[in-house]
Structure formats: C-alpha cells, structure tokens
Design a protein around this motif. Structure first.
Motif, mmCIF file in Angstrom:
data_model
loop_
_atom_site.group_PDB
_atom_site.id
_atom_site.type_symbol
_atom_site.label_atom_id
_atom_site.label_comp_id
_atom_site.label_asym_id
_atom_site.label_seq_id
_atom_site.Cartn_x
_atom_site.Cartn_y
_atom_site.Cartn_z
ATOM 1 N N HIS A 152 0.833 -1.193 0.000
ATOM 2 C CA HIS A 152 0.000 0.000 0.000
ATOM 3 C C HIS A 152 0.876 1.256 0.000
ATOM 4 N N ASP A 153 0.306 2.358 -0.480
ATOM 5 C CA ASP A 153 0.999 3.639 -0.510
ATOM 6 C C ASP A 153 0.133 4.707 0.138
ATOM 7 N N THR A 154 0.783 5.773 0.586
ATOM 8 C CA THR A 154 0.066 6.973 0.989
ATOM 9 C C THR A 154 0.890 8.177 0.558
ATOM 10 N N ASP A 155 0.210 9.272 0.207
ATOM 11 C CA ASP A 155 0.877 10.434 -0.375
ATOM 12 C C ASP A 155 0.752 11.670 0.518
ATOM 13 N N MET A 156 1.739 12.562 0.395
ATOM 14 C CA MET A 156 1.679 13.918 0.935
ATOM 15 C C MET A 156 2.099 14.866 -0.172
ATOM 16 N N VAL A 157 1.340 15.952 -0.332
ATOM 17 C CA VAL A 157 1.645 16.953 -1.363
ATOM 18 C C VAL A 157 1.815 18.294 -0.656
ATOM 19 N N THR A 158 3.036 18.818 -0.646
ATOM 20 C CA THR A 158 3.335 20.042 0.093
ATOM 21 C C THR A 158 4.044 21.039 -0.813
ATOM 22 N N ASN A 159 4.048 22.296 -0.393
ATOM 23 C CA ASN A 159 4.726 23.334 -1.164
ATOM 24 C C ASN A 159 5.116 24.476 -0.243
ATOM 25 N N SER A 160 5.787 25.487 -0.804
ATOM 26 C CA SER A 160 6.353 26.544 0.029
ATOM 27 C C SER A 160 5.366 27.646 0.386
ATOM 28 N N PHE A 161 4.124 27.586 -0.085
ATOM 29 C CA PHE A 161 3.098 28.487 0.444
ATOM 30 C C PHE A 161 2.949 28.248 1.945
ATOM 31 N N LYS A 162 2.864 29.311 2.717
ATOM 32 C CA LYS A 162 2.550 29.145 4.132
ATOM 33 C C LYS A 162 1.046 28.952 4.322
ATOM 34 N N PHE A 163 0.275 29.475 3.401
ATOM 35 C CA PHE A 163 -1.162 29.218 3.323
ATOM 36 C C PHE A 163 -1.557 29.481 1.883
ATOM 37 N N PHE A 164 -2.707 28.942 1.477
ATOM 38 C CA PHE A 164 -3.087 29.007 0.069
ATOM 39 C C PHE A 164 -3.819 30.316 -0.228
ATOM 40 N N THR A 176 -5.502 12.886 -1.469
ATOM 41 C CA THR A 176 -6.564 12.053 -0.896
ATOM 42 C C THR A 176 -6.161 10.586 -0.778
ATOM 43 N N ASN A 177 -4.939 10.250 -1.200
ATOM 44 C CA ASN A 177 -4.456 8.877 -1.086
ATOM 45 C C ASN A 177 -3.935 8.669 0.331
ATOM 46 N N LEU A 178 -4.842 8.311 1.236
ATOM 47 C CA LEU A 178 -4.544 8.240 2.661
ATOM 48 C C LEU A 178 -4.473 6.790 3.128
ATOM 49 N N THR A 179 -4.150 6.632 4.398
ATOM 50 C CA THR A 179 -4.056 5.319 5.020
ATOM 51 C C THR A 179 -4.790 5.371 6.349
ATOM 52 N N PRO A 180 -5.339 4.247 6.848
ATOM 53 C CA PRO A 180 -6.043 4.282 8.133
ATOM 54 C C PRO A 180 -5.203 4.932 9.225
ATOM 55 N N GLY A 181 -5.832 5.843 9.951
ATOM 56 C CA GLY A 181 -5.127 6.629 10.957
ATOM 57 C C GLY A 181 -4.913 8.063 10.517
ATOM 58 N N ILE A 182 -5.154 8.326 9.222
ATOM 59 C CA ILE A 182 -5.097 9.681 8.667
ATOM 60 C C ILE A 182 -6.364 9.867 7.834
ATOM 61 N N GLU A 183 -7.151 10.895 8.153
ATOM 62 C CA GLU A 183 -8.429 11.104 7.486
ATOM 63 C C GLU A 183 -8.525 12.506 6.910
ATOM 64 N N LEU A 184 -9.417 12.678 5.938
ATOM 65 C CA LEU A 184 -9.738 14.002 5.429
ATOM 66 C C LEU A 184 -10.465 14.797 6.506
ATOM 67 N N SER A 185 -10.260 16.101 6.492
ATOM 68 C CA SER A 185 -11.044 16.998 7.331
ATOM 69 C C SER A 185 -12.190 17.553 6.485
ATOM 70 N N ASP A 186 -12.787 18.655 6.919
ATOM 71 C CA ASP A 186 -13.826 19.295 6.118
ATOM 72 C C ASP A 186 -13.243 20.269 5.102
ATOM 73 N N ASP A 187 -11.932 20.299 4.969
ATOM 74 C CA ASP A 187 -11.260 21.116 3.955
ATOM 75 C C ASP A 187 -11.609 20.554 2.575
ATOM 76 N N PRO A 188 -12.200 21.354 1.680
ATOM 77 C CA PRO A 188 -12.608 20.828 0.372
ATOM 78 C C PRO A 188 -11.476 20.709 -0.634
ATOM 79 N N LEU A 189 -10.338 21.362 -0.396
ATOM 80 C CA LEU A 189 -9.305 21.417 -1.417
ATOM 81 C C LEU A 189 -8.642 20.079 -1.746
ATOM 82 N N PRO A 190 -8.358 19.186 -0.788
ATOM 83 C CA PRO A 190 -7.715 17.928 -1.189
ATOM 84 C C PRO A 190 -8.489 17.171 -2.266
ATOM 85 N N SER A 191 -9.798 17.126 -2.158
ATOM 86 C CA SER A 191 -10.583 16.407 -3.159
ATOM 87 C C SER A 191 -10.557 17.117 -4.513
ATOM 88 N N VAL A 192 -10.593 18.447 -4.493
ATOM 89 C CA VAL A 192 -10.512 19.196 -5.745
ATOM 90 C C VAL A 192 -9.138 19.019 -6.377
#
Length: 348
Positions: free
Chosen positions: A139-151, A318-334
């Motif tokens: 199995h895999d899980t992803d993190m996507v980060t960048n140098s913005f301090k906020f979007f 959105t490629n997560l693993t049990p123990g890490i869940e989406l919040s109500d933030d809509p951006l990951p799905s978009v």
C-alpha cells in the motif's frame, strides 16, 4: 527572470496587501505558479465541465499547453529515500506510516509553474515536494506540500475564479481589472503570494501541507494537523541574486548535494487547538500552535531516468491510510480531481 516576475516579487514583499494594480500586472503572467489543485473526478460533458477540469483548462490558458507535462509544477525531479517516524507520531496516529519502521519513499521536487522551462529563480512562485510512502503490504500513501505558508483561496471554485480573473486581466484591460477586483474581495490571496521567498536550494526550503487532515490514534482520539517539512536550515536569496544564477540552479544544486550526502528533513505536524477552523486553507492557524516532530525524511539519490519516472507518478492528497483522514477542507478532493485530469492529458 522576466521584468514582470521581478516586479511581482518586489510588490509582494513591500506591499503584500495593497498596490494591487502593479501586483496584478506581473501576476497575470506568472500566477499559474500559484500551484496545486488538479484531478481524479471524471470530467462531465464538454459543455458543462467540472470545476477541476475548468481549473486545468484555465491553467493551460495562463501558462500554455505543454504536452507530456503537468498543468502545474511542470518542472521537477524525482528522488528516493526513507522515512522513520518518531515515538510521538505513533501516539498521535495509528497509521502504519508512523509505526517506527523504515519506510521507503519516492518524492518529487518541483517549481510551481506550468512552464517546464521556467527559470528556477522566478519570484512569486512556490516550490514543492510531493512524497509517496511505500507501506508494508504493497500500500501507498501520499503527501503533497509546497512553500506556500497558506493558500491564496479556500475552495476549488475560488481558485477557478482566480485563474479566470488572471486570464481576463491583460495589460490593456480597463481598471480596475478583474484580478484587482478579485484581490480586493480575497485579501489573503496577495498575502499568500507575498509569502513566497526564493530559496537558494530545494534542500534549504520549508514546505507546508496547507490543508488540514485528521490524525486518529489507537484509542480513537482525533487531532487536526497540518504538515510541515522542515530542512536543517532555511536559506532564501533576493530576486537580484537569483537573477544571476543559471535557470536550472535548483535542480543542478539538488543533484550535486544528494550525490555528496543525503538530504535530511524533519516531518512535523502543526496541531490545531479547540476552535481552530479546518475547512479553509487560506486561513493559517496562529504561529504559536504547537508543532510535533513526526520523524525524519532522508532522501538519498536521484532516480535513474527521472524525466521518465515523473511522467508516471500521480501524487494525490486524498491517497490516505487508516489513521489519517480528510477533514472538512474541500481542497484535497478538488486537487486530487484536477491532478487526475492533468495526468490523463499528459499521458495521451
């Protein structure tokens, strides 16, 4: 470095919340560098495209169509390494990622522009690192980060509207331009862009997971977090210094550094406190929120045939693993939806 990009950086640094007319003039040519938000939701009828599809279409209008490349973060390099979690990480989340074993990773550093030949020292441009953790059991899980301090914005619709405003604001546009009007109604957008300094190296930049996720531990307790990937040191340079460097200096430097010794980062989690909102990535949590060390990310080599390898990689927030869940933030799905649209196009 173009004159427009240099002016964007100067305006963002000196007057990040005002001077929108001058700031908009430069950003109209470089704002596809804003980065993020791409693809997995299937496109609908051509006369009624989904928001993620509209985002990719607009990105192509801003930075052009470059077959075989991403709509954002087109210029990248793929590396490999390992991650080893801290004991504190296991207390916060039951995810296998944080069990303390040595987890192999593949990661991609990138410039935020949709132009594959963008100069690395361009101002008003985020730099990014996307990471895929290869977990036990295939199995895999992803993190996507960048140098913005906020979007710059909080929803996919707002990001689409921002890109539309850029497209509708050429230098000849009457004042106030659509982009000036957008900034006036979304004051955190120019602030976010103003938070983008120029690094001397990919290895000396701090990267942020601007979206909130929910950690769940073995007892079922939940904690909202935002990721931070911290280097050993943060080193930024001026636009004038960057203009004197080769156009590929970040990539040349990374290849040289990693051949000499591993690149080491600390993965951290900024912890939300009661009352902190989780649904708007354009609203950062206060700086005094606690950051917890989640473990050490060690990157050891550039993968062979990196250019070919990166074309096959699709990192999804959105490629997560049990123990890490989406919040109500809509951006990951978009973002995941739009990355899929972009991936499908570059794979044709």
């Amino acid at each position: 470095m173009s004159r427009d990009r240099a002016w964007v950086a100067k305006a963002a640094k000196e007057r990040p919340t005002v001077g929108l007319r001058s700031f908009a003039s430069g950003l109209a040519k470089s704002a596809a560098c804003i980065s993020l938000l791409l693809a997995t939701v299937p496109a609908v009828a051509a006369d009624n495209p989904s928001v993620p599809t509209q985002i990719v279409d607009l990105a192509n209008k801003v930075d052009g169509v470059h077959p075989g490349f991403r709509a954002f973060h087109a210029k990248g390099i793929v590396v490999e390494g390992r991650f080893k979690a801290s004991a504190e990480a296991a207390r916060l989340s039951r995810a296998t990622l944080f069990n303390g074993s040595s987890i192999p990773v593949i990661a991609r550093f990138s410039d935020g522009s949709g132009m594959p030949t963008v100069p690395d020292g361009s101002p008003a441009m985020p730099r990014g690192i996307a990471i895929r953790y290869h977990l036990p059991g295939g199995h895999d899980t992803d993190m996507v980060t960048n140098s913005f301090k906020f979007f710059p914005v909080g929803t996919g619709e707002e990001f689409r509207d921002l890109l539309q405003a850029i497209v509708a604001s050429p230098p000849s546009a009457p004042k106030p331009t659509k982009l000036e009007q957008f900034f006036a109604s979304h004051p955190n957008a120019p602030k976010a862009i103003g938070s983008l300094p120029i690094p001397d190296s990919f290895a000396d930049e701090e990267y942020h997971g601007i979206d909130a996720f929910i950690f769940v531990n073995k007892s079922g307790q939940k904690q909202a977090v935002r990721y931070v990937i911290a280097p050993r040191q943060v080193v930024h340079i001026t636009a004038e210094e960057a203009a004197k460097l080769p156009p590929n200096y970040l990539f040349d430097d990374l290849a040289k550094r990693i051949a000499q010794e591993p690149l080491v980062f600390q993965l951290k989690a900024q912890l939300a406190e009661p009352g902190d909102q989780t649904k708007d990535a354009s609203q950062p949590w206060p700086d005094d929120r606690k950051q917890v060390d989640l473990g050490v990310l060690t990157l050891t080599k550039v993968v062979p045939n990196s250019a070919e390898a990166e074309k096959k990689l699709l990192f999804l927030p959105t490629n997560l693993t049990p123990g890490i869940e989406l919040s109500d933030d809509p951006l990951p799905s978009v973002r995941a939806a739009a990355y899929g649209v972009s991936f499908g196009r570059r794979s044709q």
